[in-house]
Design an enzyme around this catalytic site. Sequence first.
Site: not given
Ligand code: BES
Ligand code: ZN
Ligand code: MN
Length: 489
Positions: A270, A340, A342, A344
């Site tokens: 990230k 990222d 992860e 799911r």
């Molecule tokens: N933990 C994050 C989602 C998240 C974002 C939680 C903001 C709290 C606040 C999750 O694991 C993630 O990184 N999701 C990605 C998915 C994408 C790579 C398909 C996302 O939402 O960008």
């Molecule tokens: Zn996450």
């Molecule tokens: Mn993630």
Amino acid sequence: MEIQAYNGSMGEWRGDAVLLLLREEDCLTLPSLPGAEAVRLLAERKDFSGKKGSSLRLPLLEGGIKNLYLMGLGKAEACSTAGVRDTLAWGLRMAGRQRNESVLVPLSHLEDAFKDGDPSPSAILGEAAGLCGYVFDKYKEKKEGEYEPFALKEVFVPGLVPEKARQGQIFAAAQVAARALANEPGCAISPAGLAENAAAMAGELGLDCEVWDEKRLEQEGMGALLAVGSGSANPPRLIHLTYKPEGTAKRKIVLVGKGITFDSGGLDIKPSNFMTTMKGDKSGACAVLGVLRGAAELGLDTEVHGLLAAAENMPSGSSYRPDDIVRARNGKTIEIDNTDAEGRLVLADALCLASELKPDAIIDMATLTGACAVALGKWRAGLFTRDNALADALLASSLRRGEPFWRMPAEDEHIEESLKSPFADMVNSGPRYGGAIFATIFLSRFVEKSIPWAHLDIAGVDFMDKEWGVYSRGASGFGVRTCLDYLTR
Ligand code: BES
Ligand code: ZN
Ligand code: MN
């Protein structure tokens, strides 16, 4: 904090403070409560008119009362029980910080603000009182002069129903437990640490607790959870808590929580501004722990299982990679498109296990997608389910407890298409648009079709940037009271 009924006459109460919640219409017509005369004068002078969000402290009242707090609830027609709860928490917090040890809270003049099916005023007060004092400050130096310890010890309420107040306090304590754990940084809580916490709680409350380490996860075919955890020095865990009621259980519900103790994104790392607050990526698991605490303390007649899928998502030489193909517990293969995505993956294995328990319903809680937070904002969470009865029940509980959820689509044939992989049964991530729906459809592949299932995406609402209403800064414990309410009904 102790909440007790006050049976004496209003004028004779001797304590530190009186907290009066007032709708605009109340200000000129207030019955004989302490401070009623002052309220009428202030309203006539337009110094306090009950506007939503307004507050006034009057020190040194007649009869030795140190402070009178007036809190505006706004117009009667727009006054909800959620508004009452938030305003109570705000007022009690203020009183507690301003060195009041005892406070009288009259509520009877608000009775008509409560509709059929709302939690009772006593229950709402129990929730507010239990939630208002929590702050995450255990690592902070308490400097004299800057730090005012929370002084509030006793709340007196005319007409209190103690049993309801106690129920509200249990709801609050469950949520505070979730907040306290979710607020701990990644250096303090690893997947094994989460397991230790769960085991300690199980010991305290007489729950069953089984923890699967990485060797066991291998034997159990939990390849998706193992893949996510593989890059971290802190190995993954699957934690299974069980609450069984005394007699025969009326029904069996499984709660599943995403327990990513830190989400760096893994090799698809990230950007730094998206990585802060990712200690909160275990909020779903912490919420499930909170709900189990509440279920046990309330002595519910439902059998409740909590499955926490715990891992740390880190980049390293042993990380899982983009292009990897992993196998989940139900035998389905997943091509990793983005490390990222992860959450799911860890949920996939846990949802397989949840289905094997053959419950009456499955509810998962997860900080799953940024897309959900983009769609709904930081104060409303996503509810995804194909089961209308379950949706209605959860939305009713959400309303009762003032934790707003919004029902989102859980089916979409076009998004379904985008889960296809040329090399595996599915990919773990797809196009940006509809990202929260994609994640839901992905999860659905691991849930037994005949079991009613709801997915709660709490990304965004899990973490509050500022103190407001029942919330302190940091982890919110969002969803704990809604799920607990659902279990009690
Ligand atoms: N933990 C994050 C989602 C998240 C974002 C939680 C903001 C709290 C606040 C999750 O694991 C993630 O990184 N999701 C990605 C998915 C994408 C790579 C398909 C996302 O939402 O960008
Ligand atoms: Zn996450
Ligand atoms: Mn993630």
